[in-house]
Write a protein that holds these residues in place. Structure first.
Motif, PDB file in Angstrom:
ATOM      1  N   TRP A 112      42.878   2.014 -11.960  1.00 10.90           N
ATOM      2  CA  TRP A 112      43.922   0.986 -12.017  1.00 10.90           C
ATOM      3  C   TRP A 112      43.313  -0.393 -12.257  1.00 10.90           C
ATOM      4  O   TRP A 112      43.758  -1.140 -13.133  1.00 10.90           O
ATOM      5  CB  TRP A 112      44.718   1.031 -10.718  1.00 10.90           C
ATOM      6  N   VAL A 113      42.293  -0.736 -11.472  1.00 13.84           N
ATOM      7  CA  VAL A 113      41.652  -2.049 -11.625  1.00 13.84           C
ATOM      8  C   VAL A 113      41.022  -2.178 -13.010  1.00 13.84           C
ATOM      9  O   VAL A 113      41.103  -3.237 -13.652  1.00 13.84           O
ATOM     10  CB  VAL A 113      40.605  -2.255 -10.514  1.00 13.84           C
ATOM     11  N   ALA A 114      40.400  -1.098 -13.489  1.00 18.88           N
ATOM     12  CA  ALA A 114      39.777  -1.148 -14.816  1.00 18.88           C
ATOM     13  C   ALA A 114      40.816  -1.401 -15.900  1.00 18.88           C
ATOM     14  O   ALA A 114      40.582  -2.198 -16.827  1.00 18.88           O
ATOM     15  CB  ALA A 114      39.037   0.165 -15.083  1.00 18.88           C
TER      16      ALA A 114
ATOM     17  N   ALA B  26      50.696  13.621  -4.289  1.00 23.08           N
ATOM     18  CA  ALA B  26      49.994  14.901  -4.400  1.00 23.08           C
ATOM     19  C   ALA B  26      49.255  15.228  -3.108  1.00 23.08           C
ATOM     20  O   ALA B  26      49.216  16.389  -2.678  1.00 23.08           O
ATOM     21  CB  ALA B  26      49.022  14.865  -5.572  1.00 23.08           C
ATOM     22  N   GLY B  27      48.665  14.220  -2.466  1.00 20.83           N
ATOM     23  CA  GLY B  27      48.003  14.453  -1.188  1.00 20.83           C
ATOM     24  C   GLY B  27      48.977  14.907  -0.116  1.00 20.83           C
ATOM     25  O   GLY B  27      48.672  15.816   0.674  1.00 20.83           O
ATOM     26  N   VAL B  28      50.166  14.304  -0.086  1.00 20.77           N
ATOM     27  CA  VAL B  28      51.190  14.723   0.881  1.00 20.77           C
ATOM     28  C   VAL B  28      51.616  16.165   0.614  1.00 20.77           C
ATOM     29  O   VAL B  28      51.738  16.981   1.541  1.00 20.77           O
ATOM     30  CB  VAL B  28      52.403  13.770   0.809  1.00 20.77           C
TER      31      VAL B  28
ATOM     32  N   PHE C 121      39.377  10.725  -4.265  1.00 22.02           N
ATOM     33  CA  PHE C 121      40.427  10.699  -5.294  1.00 22.02           C
ATOM     34  C   PHE C 121      41.112   9.333  -5.320  1.00 22.02           C
ATOM     35  O   PHE C 121      41.355   8.763  -6.394  1.00 22.02           O
ATOM     36  CB  PHE C 121      41.462  11.794  -5.016  1.00 22.02           C
ATOM     37  N   VAL C 122      41.438   8.816  -4.130  1.00 22.84           N
ATOM     38  CA  VAL C 122      42.089   7.510  -4.063  1.00 22.84           C
ATOM     39  C   VAL C 122      41.161   6.425  -4.596  1.00 22.84           C
ATOM     40  O   VAL C 122      41.592   5.528  -5.345  1.00 22.84           O
ATOM     41  CB  VAL C 122      42.519   7.198  -2.617  1.00 22.84           C
ATOM     42  N   ALA C 123      39.871   6.489  -4.252  1.00 25.71           N
ATOM     43  CA  ALA C 123      38.921   5.488  -4.733  1.00 25.71           C
ATOM     44  C   ALA C 123      38.806   5.520  -6.253  1.00 25.71           C
ATOM     45  O   ALA C 123      38.803   4.466  -6.910  1.00 25.71           O
ATOM     46  CB  ALA C 123      37.550   5.725  -4.089  1.00 25.71           C
ATOM     47  N   VAL C 124      38.722   6.717  -6.822  1.00 27.84           N
ATOM     48  CA  VAL C 124      38.642   6.834  -8.276  1.00 27.84           C
ATOM     49  C   VAL C 124      39.918   6.319  -8.927  1.00 27.84           C
ATOM     50  O   VAL C 124      39.886   5.653  -9.978  1.00 27.84           O
ATOM     51  CB  VAL C 124      38.377   8.304  -8.669  1.00 27.84           C
TER      52      VAL C 124
ATOM     53  N   LEU D 195      49.651   5.819 -11.240  1.00 29.52           N
ATOM     54  CA  LEU D 195      48.388   6.456 -10.876  1.00 29.52           C
ATOM     55  C   LEU D 195      48.254   6.620  -9.372  1.00 29.52           C
ATOM     56  O   LEU D 195      48.001   7.723  -8.866  1.00 29.52           O
ATOM     57  CB  LEU D 195      47.219   5.636 -11.415  1.00 29.52           C
ATOM     58  N   LEU D 196      48.430   5.539  -8.625  1.00 29.17           N
ATOM     59  CA  LEU D 196      48.288   5.621  -7.173  1.00 29.17           C
ATOM     60  C   LEU D 196      49.429   6.414  -6.542  1.00 29.17           C
ATOM     61  O   LEU D 196      49.215   7.209  -5.623  1.00 29.17           O
ATOM     62  CB  LEU D 196      48.238   4.217  -6.573  1.00 29.17           C
TER      63      LEU D 196
END
Length: 340
Positions: free
Chosen positions: A319-321, A229-231, A311-314, A222-223
């Motif tokens: 991931w944590v969830a 994708a951002g790069v 996007f990174v925060a979501v 996920l991360l």
């Protein structure tokens, strides 16, 4: 030409052609056409025929119409509306993991999240989003019809392996887990739909992706796909600045599509599964699409930075969830086993 190379060229050509047509005809939310091109072309198969396309558009219209029906409920009875959205997210994920209806699941999830958010801004905005989704799907499939005769599948190629269906208890758990991943970002987007609309698409993708991966692989996939994708989106943006034109946009998308296709179909070796590269391409388009629209008068860099941080925060939340829910479930199963 080897089969994997043909699939790579087909994916890249459909992505680039649908992007050029969508931006050339100035359709609303033009990045949706290449986005659906990735979803519909990544699985190697001949394109659907006209009858299947009409049936799909009918299904899309029905699933997206559910969002328009939910809007007055969300306005007047917010708690009831939220519970209906949560139930719908559970059902849509169960359709994917328990019944193998991945495309219908994705469309229903979009209809339950993106359309009500747009309608909360203005009903005309929601109609525009529905129109963009219908045109985007039709345009992506039309581009498949154009490209496929040049790079077809083998006549005797084996049918693509379908994703294994989970048993009923596992499917119900994955559906519940996905609902808990998608619902909080969607509720945040409901508070300010005009600002957080892209977050909904990312949350939908995370929900679909998260339902198919384990807790151990969640962080890396996920991360990792979000950051890559951002790069790619930043590289594509700076490449477009050198010569901003539709033809260069088409050529750059063709180049990026060739790279993604090579990784997706094994032409170039990779340690990541195909879902990782599909998510990279889709997230890149969700990032670069609004950036191109912002270039007509907005502050592109700050808007891109805010969007990417969200996007990174979501993604971190998803991931944590997954980790917390899987650990809770394992502990519960262990306690039940100890009692018995």
């Amino acid at each position: 030409m080897p089969l994997a190379a043909r699939r790579t060229f087909r994916l890249a050509a459909v992505m680039a052609l649908s992007l050029a047509l969508a931006y050339g005809f100035a359709m609303p939310l033009p990045f949706l056409a290449p986005l659906f091109a990735i979803f519909l072309t990544s699985t190697p198969a001949p394109p659907m025929g006209p009858k299947s396309l009409l049936g799909l558009l009918l299904v899309v219209t029905i699933t997206l119409g559910t969002g328009l029906v939910l809007t007055p409920i969300l306005r007047n009875y917010p708690w009831t509306g939220v519970m209906l959205v949560a139930t719908g997210l559970f059902v849509s994920t169960y359709l994917s993991v328990g019944m193998g209806q991945g495309l219908v699941s994705t469309l229903l999830t979009i209809g339950l999240t993106m359309i009500p958010a747009a309608a909360l801004v203005e009903h005309a905005v929601a109609r525009s989003v529905v129109q963009a989704l219908l045109i985007g799907i039709a345009m992506a499939i039309a581009c498949q019809w154009v490209v496929y005769p040049f790079v077809p599948e083998d006549a005797r190629a084996a049918a693509p392996a379908k994703a294994p269906k989970a048993d009923a208890p596992q499917a119900a758990w994955l559906a519940l887990r996905t609902m808990l991943i998608v619902l909080p970002p969607v509720l945040m987007a409901f508070t300010n739909p005009s600002m957080y609309m892209a977050i909904i698409m990312k949350a939908v993708m995370l929900g679909q992706q998260g339902s198919a991966i384990s807790a151990r692989a969640a962080g890396k996939e996920l991360l990792g796909s979000t950051f890559l994708a951002g790069v790619f989106a930043m590289a594509l943006w700076f490449a477009l600045q050198a010569w901003p034109s539709l033809w260069m946009f088409f050529l750059w998308m063709l180049l990026f599509g060739l790279y993604l296709g090579a990784k997706l179909y094994g032409v170039s070796s990779t340690r990541f599964p195909p879902s990782f590269w599909v998510n990279v391409g889709a997230t890149m388009l969700i990032l670069i699409g609004p950036a191109v629209q912002d270039s007509t008068g907005g502050d592109v860099r700050s808007a891109f930075a805010v969007r990417f941080v969200l996007f990174v925060a979501v993604t971190v939340y998803a991931w944590v969830a997954i980790l917390v829910l899987e650990r809770w479930r394992e502990g519960r199963v262990a306690r039940v086993a100890t009692r018995t």
